[in-house]
Scaffold this active site. Structure first.
Site, PDB file in Angstrom:
ATOM      1  CE1 TYR A 212       5.740   0.166  -4.696  1.00  7.06           C
ATOM      2  CE2 TYR A 212       3.677   1.500  -5.036  1.00  7.06           C
ATOM      3  CZ  TYR A 212       4.941   1.139  -4.768  1.00  7.06           C
ATOM      4  OH  TYR A 212       5.740   2.477  -4.223  1.00  7.06           O
ATOM      5  CE  LYS A 216       5.199   1.383  -0.848  1.00  2.00           C
ATOM      6  NZ  LYS A 216       6.760   1.863  -0.214  1.00  2.00           N
TER       7      LYS A 216
END
Length: 303
Positions: A212, A216
Site C-alpha cells: 500500500y 502511494k
C-alpha cells in the site's frame, strides 16, 4: 519543480510526524465566503467514506453539479438520492467507473469530453487495500499498484484536457489525487536488472502493508515528473493526505482480529471523517497555484 520537492526530505522520524499530524495540526475549514456556485466537480469512490463526506462538503459550499464516479452505480444512486433531497439546487449524476479496467477509465474520460460543458474540480479518491496478492486479469499487474497508482494516474492524465478547456478562462482546473503519508516509509527493492513494475508483479515481493505504501510512493514519484509537463495556469495538480481517519472502509478486507485492531487504533488516534474530508476540500478548492505539484498534508504544503 514544486515547493514540496524544494523542501527536501523530512528531518524527523515517521512516528514524530504521525503524532504531530494527528494531534497537533489545526483543522483549516474553507473561508466562510467560499462559494462553489456554478462549478462542476468529479469525485471518484464517492459512495462511502471520505469520498462521500468530501462530496457532501462540496455541495454544502454551493457546488452546482457533482458527478459521483463509482464502481457500483446502485450504491451511487442511493447516495445521489439523499444528496438530491438535501441539495435540490445541485445537479447530481452517477457515472460508472471501474478502476481495474483501462477500458472503463477511457470510457469515463471520453464521457467527460462529450457530455459535460464545464469541469472545475476532480478529486481522485478511489483506492483500495487488500490482504492477499492478486493481479488484475486485464493487465497482469498487482492489484494495489494497478488501482492506487497506474489506473489513478491514467485517469488523472485523461482528465487534464477537460480540466484545462472546460474551466473558465483565467481560472485553472483543479486535480487533487489522494495520497498517504505511508509513502515516506516505503521501500522498493527489485532484483538486479529487473524493472520496477515486473518486480512488483511477483508474489515473492508482496506484503500488504508495505505494498500500500509503495503504491502511494509511486504516485509521489510520478507527480514530480507530471508537473513538469503541466502549467499551473492551466490545471493545478496536487497530492492530498487526509491522515489517519475513523469510519473508513480501507481495512474492511482484513481478517476479523486485524479489523478489530484497526478499529481500536483509529478510535484512539484517528481524525473524524469530516476533518479528514476537509483536507480534500482544502487542496482542491482553497489552495492555489502555490500547491501545484505539491504534497498537501495537515492542510499545508509538506515535504
Amino acid at each position: 519543480m514544486s515547493a514540496s520537492f524544494d523542501l527536501g526530505p523530512p528531518t524527523r522520524s515517521a512516528r514524530s510526524l504521525f503524532l504531530e499530524s494527528q494531534f497537533y495540526s489545526s483543522v483549516q475549514w474553507p473561508p466562510q465566503n467560499t462559494s462553489l456556485e456554478g462549478r462542476v466537480a468529479i469525485v471518484t469512490g464517492s459512495s462511502s467514506g471520505l469520498g462521500l463526506e468530501a462530496s457532501c462538503q462540496l455541495l454544502s459550499l454551493g457546488l452546482s453539479s457533482l458527478i459521483i464516479a463509482v464502481r457500483s452505480t446502485e450504491k451511487g444512486e442511493q447516495v445521489a438520492s439523499k444528496f438530491r433531497a438535501e441539495y435540490p439546487k445541485s445537479k447530481i449524476q452517477v457515472w460508472s467507473l471501474e478502476m481495474e479496467s483501462y477500458d472503463s477509465i477511457q470510457a469515463f474520460a471520453h464521457r467527460v469530453e462529450v457530455e459535460i460543458s464545464r469541469l472545475d474540480i476532480a478529486i481522485l479518491n478511489a483506492g483500495m487495500q487488500t490482504a492477499n496478492f492478486s493481479t488484475t486479469p486485464s493487465t497482469g499487474h498487482e492489484k494495489l499498484v494497478q488501482v492506487n497508482y497506474l489506473s489513478t494516474m491514467l485517469l488523472g492524465i485523461l482528465l487534464l484536457p477537460a480540466l484545462k478547456t472546460k474551466s473558465p478562462l483565467g481560472t485553472p482546473g483543479r486535480l487533487s489525487v489522494v495520497s498517504s503519508g505511508t509513502a515516506r516509509g516505503a521501500k522498493i527493492c527489485t532484483p538486479k536488472g529487473m524493472a520496477v513494475l515486473p518486480a512488483l508483479d511477483k508474489p515473492s515481493s508482496w506484503h500488504p502493508v508495505e505494498r500500500y505504501a509503495v503504491s502511494k510512493l509511486l504516485g509521489h514519484l510520478f507527480m514530480v515528473s507530471l508537473v513538469q509537463h503541466v502549467s499551473a495556469d492551466d490545471v493545478i495538480i496536487n497530492l492530498v493526505d487526509p491522515g489517519l481517519v475513523k469510519d473508513t472502509g480501507l481495512q474492511g478486507f482484513a481478517p476479523l482480529p486485524v479489523r478489530i485492531f484497526f478499529y481500536c487504533f483509529k478510535a484512539v488516534l484517528g481524525r473524524k471523517l469530516s476533518v479528514g474530508a476537509s483536507t480534500y476540500v482544502d487542496a482542491a478548492v482553497v489552495k492555489g497555484k502555490e500547491s501545484h505539484g505539491c504534497y498537501v498534508a495537515n492542510w499545508k504544503i509538506s515535504p
